[in-house]
Design a protein around this motif. Sequence first.
Motif, PDB file in Angstrom:
ATOM      1  N   ILE A  68       0.835  -1.199   0.000  1.00 50.75           N
ATOM      2  CA  ILE A  68       0.000   0.000   0.000  1.00 50.75           C
ATOM      3  C   ILE A  68       0.876   1.257   0.000  1.00 50.75           C
ATOM      4  O   ILE A  68       0.570   2.247  -0.677  1.00 50.75           O
ATOM      5  CB  ILE A  68      -0.958  -0.008   1.211  1.00 50.75           C
ATOM      6  CG1 ILE A  68      -1.939  -1.186   1.088  1.00 50.75           C
ATOM      7  CG2 ILE A  68      -1.737   1.305   1.295  1.00 50.75           C
ATOM      8  CD1 ILE A  68      -2.811  -1.397   2.310  1.00 50.75           C
ATOM      9  N   TYR A  86     -10.657  -2.220  -5.033  1.00 53.84           N
ATOM     10  CA  TYR A  86     -10.307  -3.641  -5.182  1.00 53.84           C
ATOM     11  C   TYR A  86      -9.477  -4.140  -4.002  1.00 53.84           C
ATOM     12  O   TYR A  86      -9.281  -5.340  -3.830  1.00 53.84           O
ATOM     13  CB  TYR A  86      -9.550  -3.865  -6.489  1.00 53.84           C
ATOM     14  CG  TYR A  86     -10.363  -3.473  -7.708  1.00 53.84           C
ATOM     15  CD1 TYR A  86     -11.499  -4.205  -8.055  1.00 53.84           C
ATOM     16  CD2 TYR A  86     -10.022  -2.372  -8.483  1.00 53.84           C
ATOM     17  CE1 TYR A  86     -12.278  -3.840  -9.163  1.00 53.84           C
ATOM     18  CE2 TYR A  86     -10.783  -1.994  -9.581  1.00 53.84           C
ATOM     19  CZ  TYR A  86     -11.905  -2.734  -9.915  1.00 53.84           C
ATOM     20  OH  TYR A  86     -12.678  -2.370 -10.995  1.00 53.84           O
ATOM     21  N   MET A  87      -8.968  -3.201  -3.194  1.00 58.79           N
ATOM     22  CA  MET A  87      -8.230  -3.552  -1.974  1.00 58.79           C
ATOM     23  C   MET A  87      -9.046  -3.172  -0.738  1.00 58.79           C
ATOM     24  O   MET A  87      -8.524  -3.084   0.356  1.00 58.79           O
ATOM     25  CB  MET A  87      -6.875  -2.821  -1.941  1.00 58.79           C
ATOM     26  CG  MET A  87      -5.955  -3.179  -3.075  1.00 58.79           C
ATOM     27  SD  MET A  87      -4.408  -2.258  -2.997  1.00 58.79           S
ATOM     28  CE  MET A  87      -4.977  -0.613  -3.471  1.00 58.79           C
TER      29      MET A  87
END
Length: 199
Positions: A68, A86-87
């Motif tokens: 991240i 999507y995370m």
Amino acid sequence: MFSDFVQHLLITLASLGYFGIAIGLMIEIIPSEIVLAYAGYLVSKGEINFAGAVVAGTIGCLVAQLIIYWIGAYGGRPFLLKYGKYMFIHEKHIDTAENWFNRYGAGVIFTGRFIPVVRQAISIPAGIAKMSYAKFIFYTTLASVVWSCFFIYLGERLSSNWSQIDEVAGPFIKSAAMIAFALIVFYLLYTSFFKKRKQ
């Protein structure tokens, strides 16, 4: 109770031992507290040991946060706004994390891990600000060790009732968030005091 998908995924990860724990935390399809609680359940059964589970959990958490961080550093906010979903990272997470990082500085990389919403995205502003790797890894590792120990311990104590982790851990997480916030306030007051004395 968790869905059949979550149960199946946890069993698959468990078959990989310590590596499975680390992978589960790196991809974080399942929340970290659930993966770690299940690891604690495996400790209670004697399939893995506590220290090994903590090491695997810490490595998994660190790698996930480094990914991240790199996305923040090299993709920036526009990339995260487009692909963050999507995370499981949404705009409100990014906004909150940026506000906390800008207000409280590098130390929030540790304390922010224990505060809901903030902990999900605090690595983003650290990456955007190009925070030093040494500091980022130090604070993240320290927080990950505490987080892993806590949930693995609870999972071990709950044993076959490990799926009740949300109910059991809830009051502790609220207390941890309050303590983390108090530490941030203390840090701000402490640094402000010394800045005034130097002037």
